[in-house]
Design a protein around this motif. Structure first.
Motif, PDB file in Angstrom:
ATOM      1  N   GLY A   1       5.325 -24.443 -11.346  1.00  0.00           N
ATOM      2  CA  GLY A   1       6.409 -23.550 -10.980  1.00  0.00           C
ATOM      3  C   GLY A   1       6.153 -22.851  -9.660  1.00  0.00           C
ATOM      4  N   GLU A   2       7.177 -22.170  -9.167  1.00  0.00           N
ATOM      5  CA  GLU A   2       7.083 -21.438  -7.913  1.00  0.00           C
ATOM      6  C   GLU A   2       6.192 -20.215  -8.093  1.00  0.00           C
ATOM      7  OE1 GLU A   2       8.310 -22.247  -5.006  1.00  0.00           O
ATOM      8  OE2 GLU A   2       9.395 -24.028  -5.681  1.00  0.00           O
ATOM      9  N   ARG A   3       5.447 -19.886  -7.045  1.00  0.00           N
ATOM     10  CA  ARG A   3       4.552 -18.737  -7.099  1.00  0.00           C
ATOM     11  C   ARG A   3       4.377 -18.160  -5.702  1.00  0.00           C
ATOM     12  NH1 ARG A   3      -0.272 -21.800  -9.589  1.00  0.00           N
ATOM     13  NH2 ARG A   3       1.457 -23.070 -10.331  1.00  0.00           N
ATOM     14  N   GLY A   4       3.829 -16.946  -5.664  1.00  0.00           N
ATOM     15  CA  GLY A   4       3.603 -16.301  -4.376  1.00  0.00           C
ATOM     16  C   GLY A   4       3.052 -14.906  -4.561  1.00  0.00           C
ATOM     17  N   PHE A   5       3.038 -14.138  -3.472  1.00  0.00           N
ATOM     18  CA  PHE A   5       2.546 -12.763  -3.553  1.00  0.00           C
ATOM     19  C   PHE A   5       3.213 -11.929  -2.472  1.00  0.00           C
ATOM     20  CE2 PHE A   5      -0.372 -14.931  -0.668  1.00  0.00           C
ATOM     21  CZ  PHE A   5      -0.501 -14.037   0.383  1.00  0.00           C
ATOM     22  N   VAL A   6       3.261 -10.635  -2.730  1.00  0.00           N
ATOM     23  CA  VAL A   6       3.745  -9.641  -1.774  1.00  0.00           C
ATOM     24  C   VAL A   6       2.548  -8.783  -1.385  1.00  0.00           C
ATOM     25  CG1 VAL A   6       5.275  -7.672  -1.417  1.00  0.00           C
ATOM     26  CG2 VAL A   6       6.046  -9.613  -2.786  1.00  0.00           C
ATOM     27  N   ASP A   7       2.383  -8.509  -0.086  1.00  0.00           N
ATOM     28  CA  ASP A   7       1.247  -7.687   0.324  1.00  0.00           C
ATOM     29  C   ASP A   7       1.611  -6.756   1.467  1.00  0.00           C
ATOM     30  OD1 ASP A   7       1.438  -9.636   2.293  1.00  0.00           O
ATOM     31  OD2 ASP A   7      -0.731  -9.797   2.581  1.00  0.00           O
ATOM     32  N   TRP A   8       0.766  -5.747   1.644  1.00  0.00           N
ATOM     33  CA  TRP A   8       0.911  -4.755   2.710  1.00  0.00           C
ATOM     34  C   TRP A   8      -0.457  -4.179   2.995  1.00  0.00           C
ATOM     35  CZ3 TRP A   8      -0.109   0.527   3.151  1.00  0.00           C
ATOM     36  CH2 TRP A   8       0.485   1.202   4.228  1.00  0.00           C
ATOM     37  N   THR A   9      -0.760  -3.953   4.262  1.00  0.00           N
ATOM     38  CA  THR A   9      -2.021  -3.325   4.652  1.00  0.00           C
ATOM     39  C   THR A   9      -1.735  -2.220   5.652  1.00  0.00           C
ATOM     40  OG1 THR A   9      -3.216  -5.418   4.364  1.00  0.00           O
ATOM     41  CG2 THR A   9      -4.318  -3.690   5.612  1.00  0.00           C
ATOM     42  N   GLY A  10      -2.222  -1.047   5.355  1.00  0.00           N
ATOM     43  CA  GLY A  10      -1.999   0.083   6.252  1.00  0.00           C
ATOM     44  C   GLY A  10      -2.795   1.286   5.802  1.00  0.00           C
ATOM     45  N   THR A  11      -2.544   2.411   6.445  1.00  0.00           N
ATOM     46  CA  THR A  11      -3.293   3.616   6.115  1.00  0.00           C
ATOM     47  C   THR A  11      -2.463   4.862   6.348  1.00  0.00           C
ATOM     48  OG1 THR A  11      -5.437   4.702   6.401  1.00  0.00           O
ATOM     49  CG2 THR A  11      -4.307   4.009   8.407  1.00  0.00           C
ATOM     50  N   LEU A  12      -2.933   5.959   5.805  1.00  0.00           N
ATOM     51  CA  LEU A  12      -2.285   7.254   5.933  1.00  0.00           C
ATOM     52  C   LEU A  12      -2.825   7.990   7.151  1.00  0.00           C
ATOM     53  CD1 LEU A  12      -0.512   9.585   4.761  1.00  0.00           C
ATOM     54  CD2 LEU A  12      -2.541  10.267   3.441  1.00  0.00           C
ATOM     55  N   ILE A  13      -1.919   8.597   7.902  1.00  0.00           N
ATOM     56  CA  ILE A  13      -2.295   9.392   9.073  1.00  0.00           C
ATOM     57  C   ILE A  13      -1.941  10.854   8.795  1.00  0.00           C
ATOM     58  CG2 ILE A  13      -1.973   9.758  11.546  1.00  0.00           C
ATOM     59  CD1 ILE A  13      -3.215   7.076  10.889  1.00  0.00           C
ATOM     60  N   VAL A  14      -2.940  11.702   8.754  1.00  0.00           N
ATOM     61  CA  VAL A  14      -2.726  13.152   8.660  1.00  0.00           C
ATOM     62  C   VAL A  14      -3.266  13.733   9.962  1.00  0.00           C
ATOM     63  CG1 VAL A  14      -3.230  15.265   7.388  1.00  0.00           C
ATOM     64  CG2 VAL A  14      -2.918  13.122   6.143  1.00  0.00           C
ATOM     65  N   LYS A  15      -2.381  13.932  10.917  1.00  0.00           N
ATOM     66  CA  LYS A  15      -2.795  14.275  12.276  1.00  0.00           C
ATOM     67  C   LYS A  15      -3.572  15.581  12.344  1.00  0.00           C
ATOM     68  CE  LYS A  15       1.022  11.762  14.444  1.00  0.00           C
ATOM     69  NZ  LYS A  15       2.210  11.855  15.319  1.00  0.00           N
ATOM     70  N   HIS A  16      -3.200  16.536  11.474  1.00  0.00           N
ATOM     71  CA  HIS A  16      -3.926  17.803  11.419  1.00  0.00           C
ATOM     72  C   HIS A  16      -3.810  18.336   9.995  1.00  0.00           C
ATOM     73  CE1 HIS A  16      -5.570  21.676  12.210  1.00  0.00           C
ATOM     74  NE2 HIS A  16      -5.492  21.592  13.529  1.00  0.00           N
ATOM     75  N   PRO A  17      -4.910  18.362   9.243  1.00  0.00           N
ATOM     76  CA  PRO A  17      -4.849  18.857   7.866  1.00  0.00           C
ATOM     77  C   PRO A  17      -4.351  20.293   7.755  1.00  0.00           C
ATOM     78  CG  PRO A  17      -6.879  17.649   8.225  1.00  0.00           C
ATOM     79  CD  PRO A  17      -6.235  17.792   9.570  1.00  0.00           C
ATOM     80  N   GLY A  18      -4.540  21.085   8.809  1.00  0.00           N
ATOM     81  CA  GLY A  18      -4.083  22.467   8.778  1.00  0.00           C
ATOM     82  C   GLY A  18      -2.582  22.634   8.879  1.00  0.00           C
ATOM     83  N   ALA A  19      -1.875  21.561   9.188  1.00  0.00           N
ATOM     84  CA  ALA A  19      -0.419  21.638   9.321  1.00  0.00           C
ATOM     85  C   ALA A  19       0.298  21.475   7.990  1.00  0.00           C
ATOM     86  CB  ALA A  19       0.069  20.572  10.298  1.00  0.00           C
ATOM     87  N   HIS A  20      -0.474  21.292   6.911  1.00  0.00           N
ATOM     88  CA  HIS A  20       0.118  21.019   5.598  1.00  0.00           C
ATOM     89  C   HIS A  20      -0.445  21.986   4.559  1.00  0.00           C
ATOM     90  CE1 HIS A  20       1.295  17.205   7.507  1.00  0.00           C
ATOM     91  NE2 HIS A  20       0.043  17.136   7.915  1.00  0.00           N
ATOM     92  N   GLY A  21       0.124  21.945   3.368  1.00  0.00           N
ATOM     93  CA  GLY A  21      -0.341  22.781   2.278  1.00  0.00           C
ATOM     94  C   GLY A  21      -0.396  21.992   0.985  1.00  0.00           C
ATOM     95  N   LYS A  22      -1.036  22.577  -0.016  1.00  0.00           N
ATOM     96  CA  LYS A  22      -1.214  21.865  -1.279  1.00  0.00           C
ATOM     97  C   LYS A  22      -1.198  22.825  -2.452  1.00  0.00           C
ATOM     98  CE  LYS A  22      -5.269  19.956  -2.208  1.00  0.00           C
ATOM     99  NZ  LYS A  22      -6.395  19.007  -2.223  1.00  0.00           N
ATOM    100  N   ILE A  23      -0.573  22.376  -3.527  1.00  0.00           N
ATOM    101  CA  ILE A  23      -0.551  23.115  -4.792  1.00  0.00           C
ATOM    102  C   ILE A  23      -1.083  22.180  -5.855  1.00  0.00           C
ATOM    103  CG2 ILE A  23       0.901  24.330  -6.471  1.00  0.00           C
ATOM    104  CD1 ILE A  23       2.972  24.512  -4.029  1.00  0.00           C
ATOM    105  N   THR A  24      -2.142  22.559  -6.546  1.00  0.00           N
ATOM    106  CA  THR A  24      -2.760  21.646  -7.500  1.00  0.00           C
ATOM    107  C   THR A  24      -2.761  22.147  -8.926  1.00  0.00           C
ATOM    108  OG1 THR A  24      -4.938  22.572  -6.941  1.00  0.00           O
ATOM    109  CG2 THR A  24      -4.249  20.584  -5.775  1.00  0.00           C
ATOM    110  N   ASP A  25      -2.458  23.417  -9.134  1.00  0.00           N
ATOM    111  CA  ASP A  25      -2.459  23.924 -10.506  1.00  0.00           C
ATOM    112  C   ASP A  25      -1.658  25.212 -10.543  1.00  0.00           C
ATOM    113  OD1 ASP A  25      -3.524  23.793 -13.301  1.00  0.00           O
ATOM    114  OD2 ASP A  25      -4.320  25.739 -12.727  1.00  0.00           O
ATOM    115  N   VAL A  26      -0.751  25.331 -11.489  1.00  0.00           N
ATOM    116  CA  VAL A  26       0.050  26.546 -11.611  1.00  0.00           C
ATOM    117  C   VAL A  26       0.131  26.951 -13.080  1.00  0.00           C
ATOM    118  CG1 VAL A  26       1.435  25.964  -9.596  1.00  0.00           C
ATOM    119  CG2 VAL A  26       2.281  25.375 -11.853  1.00  0.00           C
ATOM    120  N   THR A  27       0.268  28.236 -13.292  1.00  0.00           N
ATOM    121  CA  THR A  27       0.581  28.753 -14.612  1.00  0.00           C
ATOM    122  C   THR A  27       1.807  29.635 -14.480  1.00  0.00           C
ATOM    123  OG1 THR A  27      -0.900  30.650 -14.284  1.00  0.00           O
ATOM    124  CG2 THR A  27      -1.810  28.700 -15.394  1.00  0.00           C
ATOM    125  N   THR A  28       2.548  29.748 -15.545  1.00  0.00           N
ATOM    126  CA  THR A  28       3.785  30.530 -15.506  1.00  0.00           C
ATOM    127  C   THR A  28       3.686  31.739 -16.418  1.00  0.00           C
ATOM    128  OG1 THR A  28       4.712  29.142 -17.239  1.00  0.00           O
ATOM    129  CG2 THR A  28       5.156  28.516 -14.987  1.00  0.00           C
TER     130      THR A  28
END
Length: 329
Positions: free
Chosen positions: A302-329
């Motif tokens: 039968g017919e077969r194949g694959f899908v692929d992608w190669t790349g990377t993440l660019i974070v030009k300056h980590p200080g330009a972003h923020g993060k929330i990892t745990d919250v309580t209400t």
């Protein structure tokens, strides 16, 4: 007395001749949105290790210069320049359909084109989950360690920041919320902390998992005191619509668009309270091999194949972003 029925298909009788009914409908119930990947500015990579430079300005000086004073010392204006980088990562999803299945009629249908399309949808979620992760980068060594990109959750944050990122360019602690009650004041403090790094009115996107999104939505409609709780709603007169969600948050230092994180790509599947404040100006994805599909030879099965992608993440300056990892209400 015996009678003809619809349920006895084991023995001879009327039930064996009853027709089956299979609706021509195929439902796939799975989250497919990829907001972190969609937000990223796309660029072309030319190596397995993609690097970029960061720099900063000296602190302001408010003292004057004496009349007639000569210039006797000189400053290296590039002494604070640093280089950041990330390894590419290869993603792949294979697919195959037998020759008989490709020939018969089926609901969906279930042919080679549909298998290829499904693999494409799956690999996009693989990329999204890796971008959202706190994975660290790694280099191929030929002994079982593969190229792997560093995720946004590892690039951004003062807790456990990678040693290859100089402290001057790490995310300030004020731009990260790691535990405890999460309030509107804390959200504003995170945005203010980011503003103090770049000094610009930011236009950011908060990619929030389900539990965090619910907390933020309550910012717009709940006011509590020791004696009572008041719930406010936005009512659009004449339309009969009551809005109970926040899609755009206006802070003192910029607008924040709020979008849902893909729940199956979120790093915390237990508490579901992760959130990334992404500044698109300082964020991107670099592609070494663009997303594509390759068909392989059919050796008779039968017919077969694959899908692929190669790349990377660019974070030009980590200080330009923020993060929330745990919250309580």
């Amino acid at each position: 007395m015996a009678f003809s029925n619809t349920f006895d298909t084991t023995n001879t009788g009327s039930a064996v001749s009853n027709r089956e009914e299979l609706l021509d409908v195929l439902s796939i119930l799975a989250p497919e949105e990829t907001p972190m990947l969609s937000l990223a500015n796309k660029s072309k990579a030319n190596a397995t290790f993609v690097e970029w430079t960061v720099d900063s300005l000296a602190a302001p000086v408010t003292t004057g210069i004496a009349e007639g004073a000569d210039v006797t010392t000189f400053t290296d204006k590039f002494a604070s320049r640093a280089r950041l980088g990330n390894y590419v990562q290869k993603f792949r999803r294979d697919y195959m359909v037998s020759d008989l299945q490709n020939a018969v009629d089926s609901v969906g249908p279930a042919k080679i084109a549909q298998a290829e399309a499904k693999a494409t949808r799956e690999i996009k979620r693989d990329i999204e989950a890796t971008i959202c992760s706190a994975n660290d980068r790694s280099a191929e060594n030929g002994g079982g360690v593969n190229y792997a990109m560093r995720g946004f959750g590892k690039f951004v944050g003062s807790v456990g920041a990678p040693s290859d990122i100089p402290s001057a360019y790490q995310t300030p602690s004020g731009s990260e919320h790691t535990s405890g009650l999460f309030t509107e004041t804390i959200l504003n403090n995170l945005i203010t902390s980011i503003y103090r790094v770049n000094g610009g009115s930011n236009s950011m996107t908060l990619v929030a998992d389900t539990a965090l999104r619910r907390v933020i939505s309550d910012f717009a409609r709940t006011s509590s005191s020791a004696d009572y709780t008041v719930r406010n709603v936005n009512y659009v007169g004449g339309s009969g619509v009551i809005k109970l969600s926040v899609n755009l948050y206006e802070s003192d230092h910029g607008m924040v668009s709020i979008v849902n994180m893909n729940p199956v790509c979120a790093p915390d599947t237990t508490d579901k309270d992760t959130g990334y404040l992404v500044n698109p100006e300082f964020y991107g994805v670099s592609e070494l091999i663009s997303l594509g599909s390759t068909r392989l030879p059919n050796f008779g099965g039968g017919e077969r194949g694959f899908v692929d992608w190669t790349g990377t993440l660019i974070v030009k300056h980590p200080g330009a972003h923020g993060k929330i990892t745990d919250v309580t209400t």
